[in-house]
Design a protein around this motif. Sequence first.
Motif, PDB file in Angstrom:
ATOM      1  N   GLU A 260       0.834  -1.207   0.000  1.00  0.00           N
ATOM      2  CA  GLU A 260       0.000   0.000   0.000  1.00  0.00           C
ATOM      3  C   GLU A 260       0.870   1.259   0.000  1.00  0.00           C
ATOM      4  O   GLU A 260       0.547   2.249  -0.655  1.00  0.00           O
ATOM      5  CB  GLU A 260      -0.923   0.010   1.218  1.00  0.00           C
ATOM      6  N   CYS A 261       1.984   1.205   0.740  1.00  0.00           N
ATOM      7  CA  CYS A 261       2.912   2.338   0.750  1.00  0.00           C
ATOM      8  C   CYS A 261       3.502   2.575  -0.640  1.00  0.00           C
ATOM      9  O   CYS A 261       3.627   3.729  -1.087  1.00  0.00           O
ATOM     10  CB  CYS A 261       4.034   2.096   1.749  1.00  0.00           C
ATOM     11  N   LEU A 262       3.861   1.495  -1.318  1.00  0.00           N
ATOM     12  CA  LEU A 262       4.456   1.619  -2.651  1.00  0.00           C
ATOM     13  C   LEU A 262       3.468   2.223  -3.643  1.00  0.00           C
ATOM     14  O   LEU A 262       3.840   3.049  -4.479  1.00  0.00           O
ATOM     15  CB  LEU A 262       4.922   0.247  -3.146  1.00  0.00           C
ATOM     16  N   THR A 263       2.214   1.805  -3.541  1.00  0.00           N
ATOM     17  CA  THR A 263       1.195   2.354  -4.429  1.00  0.00           C
ATOM     18  C   THR A 263       1.053   3.856  -4.214  1.00  0.00           C
ATOM     19  O   THR A 263       0.999   4.638  -5.170  1.00  0.00           O
ATOM     20  CB  THR A 263      -0.161   1.665  -4.185  1.00  0.00           C
ATOM     21  N   GLY A 264       1.010   4.270  -2.943  1.00  0.00           N
ATOM     22  CA  GLY A 264       0.913   5.688  -2.628  1.00  0.00           C
ATOM     23  C   GLY A 264       2.133   6.466  -3.070  1.00  0.00           C
ATOM     24  O   GLY A 264       2.025   7.616  -3.528  1.00  0.00           O
ATOM     25  N   LEU A 265       3.291   5.837  -2.950  1.00  0.00           N
ATOM     26  CA  LEU A 265       4.540   6.477  -3.373  1.00  0.00           C
ATOM     27  C   LEU A 265       4.547   6.671  -4.885  1.00  0.00           C
ATOM     28  O   LEU A 265       4.925   7.734  -5.388  1.00  0.00           O
ATOM     29  CB  LEU A 265       5.725   5.628  -2.927  1.00  0.00           C
ATOM     30  N   GLU A 266       4.108   5.670  -5.597  1.00  0.00           N
ATOM     31  CA  GLU A 266       4.106   5.742  -7.063  1.00  0.00           C
ATOM     32  C   GLU A 266       3.152   6.808  -7.579  1.00  0.00           C
ATOM     33  O   GLU A 266       3.486   7.541  -8.523  1.00  0.00           O
ATOM     34  CB  GLU A 266       3.735   4.374  -7.652  1.00  0.00           C
ATOM     35  N   ASN A 267       1.975   6.914  -6.976  1.00  0.00           N
ATOM     36  CA  ASN A 267       1.006   7.898  -7.477  1.00  0.00           C
ATOM     37  C   ASN A 267       1.122   9.268  -6.803  1.00  0.00           C
ATOM     38  O   ASN A 267       0.247  10.120  -6.931  1.00  0.00           O
ATOM     39  CB  ASN A 267      -0.428   7.360  -7.373  1.00  0.00           C
ATOM     40  N   LYS A 268       2.215   9.454  -6.050  1.00  0.00           N
ATOM     41  CA  LYS A 268       2.567  10.743  -5.435  1.00  0.00           C
ATOM     42  C   LYS A 268       1.649  11.159  -4.290  1.00  0.00           C
ATOM     43  O   LYS A 268       1.645  12.332  -3.883  1.00  0.00           O
ATOM     44  CB  LYS A 268       2.635  11.852  -6.494  1.00  0.00           C
ATOM     45  N   ALA A 269       0.913  10.211  -3.751  1.00  0.00           N
ATOM     46  CA  ALA A 269       0.135  10.496  -2.549  1.00  0.00           C
ATOM     47  C   ALA A 269       1.038  10.469  -1.323  1.00  0.00           C
ATOM     48  O   ALA A 269       0.691  11.006  -0.267  1.00  0.00           O
ATOM     49  CB  ALA A 269      -0.999   9.478  -2.393  1.00  0.00           C
TER      50      ALA A 269
END
Length: 282
Positions: free
Chosen positions: A184-193
Motif C-alpha cells: 500500500e505504501c508503494l502504491t501511494g509512493l508511485e502515485n505521489k500520494a
Amino acid sequence: MKVFKAGAAAAVAAVLALTATACGGSSDKASSDGGASGGKDKIVIGIKFDQPGLGLKTPDGKFSGFDVDVATYVAKELGYQPDQIEFKQAISSERENLIANGDVKLVVATYTINDKRKAKVDFAGPYFLAHQDLLVRADDTSITKAEDLNKKKLCSVTGSTSAQNVKTKLAPDADLQQNPGYSECLTGLENKALDALTTDDSILAGYAAQEKNKGKFKLVGLKLSDEPYGIGLKKGDTELQTKVNAALKKMVADGSWQKAVDKNFGPAGYKAEPAPQITEGS
C-alpha cells in the motif's frame, strides 16, 4: 479351536499395536522431522512469505529471496537437500514462539539480533547487516537526508519501529501514515500520494527490484540504524549454533553469499554491506 482363535486374535492385536506405535511416533513438530531429534527426513525453517528479495512465497507455491537462499545453503550443510526443507511462515511477532514450541528448527526471516530477543532464543550469525533507509521515487531529488521528511508524507507499516524512529528522532514534523502492508505504501509512493517509505534497506531493495517496480524507485542511501540479521534457534543448542555458524562462514568463503546478494538485491542498485563477522556463539 477356540483356544487357537483366541491366541491368533491376541497375536493380531499385538501386531496392530506395534504398527500403531510405529506410525504414531512422528508429529509435525520440527523435533521429529529434522528438529531436536536430529532426524534427517526433513527440516522445518521459518521464513517470511511476503518480502520480495528476502522471503517470498509465489502463487505457484515456490519460494525465493536472499533469506531463502541462505536457509537452503545452511540446510544443505546440515545434511538436507532442497526437497527435504519445509518452509513455514514466520511473521515477526511469532518468531520466538515458533522456536520455543519446536515448530521450526531455524528462523531465517530478517531477524535482527538484539538483547531482548536473545533472552528468549539463541542466534547464529549475523549473516547480513541491513540499515534503516528511505525509498523515494526515482526522479525525486528533494529528499537526501532524514530531516528533509519534515512536512512530507512518510509511510511505513502499522506499528513500525522504523517509522517511529524517524518521527521521534529525526523528522518530528513528518506526516506519518501507516498502512497494513508495504504494498500500500508503494502504491501511494508511485502515485505521489506519499513522499517516502521507510524500513530496512534490504526490504526496500527487495521491493524496488521487483520486475513491476524496476526504474520507479530508489534508495536514498541513509544508514539510520544497524540491523544485523541472525538465524534464530532454540536457546542452549550450542551444537546447532556452531554448525550453522560454520555453514555461514563457508557460504561467504565459496562465493555463494555474494551471488545470493547480487541475484536478489542487484536490480535495485542496492550496495549491500560486506558479509559481517560472526559474533554469536563465539
